[in-house]
Design a protein around this motif. Structure first.
Motif, PDB file in Angstrom:
ATOM      1  N   ALA A  52     -17.172 -46.338 -11.087  1.00 19.91           N
ATOM      2  CA  ALA A  52     -16.906 -47.684 -11.448  1.00 19.91           C
ATOM      3  C   ALA A  52     -15.457 -47.841 -11.925  1.00 19.91           C
ATOM      4  O   ALA A  52     -15.115 -46.902 -12.628  1.00 19.91           O
ATOM      5  N   SER A  53     -14.777 -48.852 -12.231  1.00 23.68           N
ATOM      6  CA  SER A  53     -13.471 -48.885 -12.674  1.00 23.68           C
ATOM      7  C   SER A  53     -13.580 -48.744 -14.219  1.00 23.68           C
ATOM      8  O   SER A  53     -12.411 -47.845 -14.405  1.00 23.68           O
ATOM      9  N   GLU A  54     -14.400 -49.057 -14.953  1.00 21.55           N
ATOM     10  CA  GLU A  54     -14.386 -48.815 -16.184  1.00 21.55           C
ATOM     11  C   GLU A  54     -14.573 -47.180 -16.321  1.00 21.55           C
ATOM     12  O   GLU A  54     -13.836 -46.692 -17.355  1.00 21.55           O
ATOM     13  N   SER A  55     -15.271 -46.524 -15.643  1.00 21.96           N
ATOM     14  CA  SER A  55     -15.192 -44.999 -15.828  1.00 21.96           C
ATOM     15  C   SER A  55     -14.001 -44.416 -15.576  1.00 21.96           C
ATOM     16  O   SER A  55     -13.515 -43.284 -16.159  1.00 21.96           O
ATOM     17  N   VAL A  56     -13.452 -44.676 -14.459  1.00 21.30           N
ATOM     18  CA  VAL A  56     -12.219 -44.225 -14.187  1.00 21.30           C
ATOM     19  C   VAL A  56     -11.144 -44.548 -14.900  1.00 21.30           C
ATOM     20  O   VAL A  56     -10.248 -43.693 -15.532  1.00 21.30           O
ATOM     21  N   HIS A  57     -11.223 -45.933 -15.588  1.00 21.38           N
ATOM     22  CA  HIS A  57     -10.201 -46.067 -16.594  1.00 21.38           C
ATOM     23  C   HIS A  57     -10.373 -44.942 -17.583  1.00 21.38           C
ATOM     24  O   HIS A  57      -9.497 -44.468 -18.394  1.00 21.38           O
TER      25      HIS A  57
END
Ligand code: UDP
Length: 250
Positions: A52-57
């Protein structure tokens, strides 16, 4: 610097004493560049592993850190499973006290951002008594988004050598990452619930439990609400075992 990757996160594999030595050097190099330390436990590793994008960030934030240390017995076990070289924990709790002591010896400024208002105040009061040569300023961590700029101004005016951010993960790492260049503090670290411990309102596990890697059990018994968070540990270990099996099969 020697590193070991666990689930894509590069952990520093130096011993505690060596890490403290490096961090003290960084604290002293006032105008060199602002540095960011992450003390990572299995929970942090697991929250950076999803797609998910938050995890990647969050993972990118972690990868931007100057050092990632093994905060917790779970990371050391993970390293053992992978036949890695991490030998001992380098916890945020131990680093906090050692770095504050160093700031005391050098009359440095230390800013504590985070925790409930009364805990932050009490922590500052205790620190002023126990480390009379260091200079402390604090700001509690229960503020709205609109007050973040004020907190940043407060930090900029104070010009700390050491910035301790206790907002919990990932909030604390995000705050440091977003403001690292602007605040320009030589050393910033996310310290989780340490301000509560310094305040004396929350007790750290007895030394025997810290030394035997069972601090998590103490926290579980004294704060049963943490059960959900602590279930991450077996998930983390299973996931590392799966990595090991895959590696052996290849
Ligand atoms: N906290 C805060 N602001 C928030 C949320 C949390 O200052 O908006 C503080 C909280 O009071 C506690 C710390 O962040 O002092 C997080 O502690 P936790 O036990 O979750 O961290 P850990 O030590 O497990 O990393």
């Amino acid at each position: 610097m020697k590193q070991q990757y666990i689930k894509g996160i590069p952990f520093c594999s130096l011993e505690y004493k060596q890490v403290v030595h490096i961090l003290k050097d960084w604290l002293s190099e006032k105008n060199e560049k602002p540095r960011f330390i992450v003390t990572a436990n299995p929970e942090i590793v697991m929250s950076a592993k999803e797609t998910a994008s938050e995890s990647v960030h969050f993972k990118n934030i972690l990868l931007s850190a100057d050092i990632i240390t093994a905060d917790g017995i779970g990371i050391i076990l993970g390293s053992k499973i992978l036949n890695g070289q991490l030998k001992e924990r380098v916890t945020g709790a131990d680093l906090t006290y050692d770095l504050i002591e160093y700031c005391n010896q050098n009359s440095y400024r230390v800013f504590l951002f985070g925790a409930a208002p009364e805990n932050n105040e009490k922590a500052i009061k205790n620190l002023k008594i126990n480390y009379p040569h260091a200079i402390f300023q604090g700001q509690h961590g229960f503020i709205g988004k609109e007050q973040i700029e004020e907190v940043k101004d407060q930090i900029k005016q104070f010009q700390p050598h050491l910035l301790l951010v206790g907002l919990g993960s990932p909030k604390q790492e995000m705050f440091i990452y977003d403001n690292l260049q602007e605040l320009n503090v030589p050393l910033s670290i996310g310290i989780g619930g340490m301000i509560d411990i310094i305040s004396g309102n929350v007790k750290r596990a007895p030394k025997v439990m810290r030394d035997t890697g069972t601090e998590w059990l103490y926290r579980l018994v004294t704060q049963p609400k943490r059960i959900k968070r602590q279930l991450v540990l077996p998930k983390f270990l299973l996931s590392v075992i799966a990595d090991r099996v895959r590696k052996t099969a290849n």
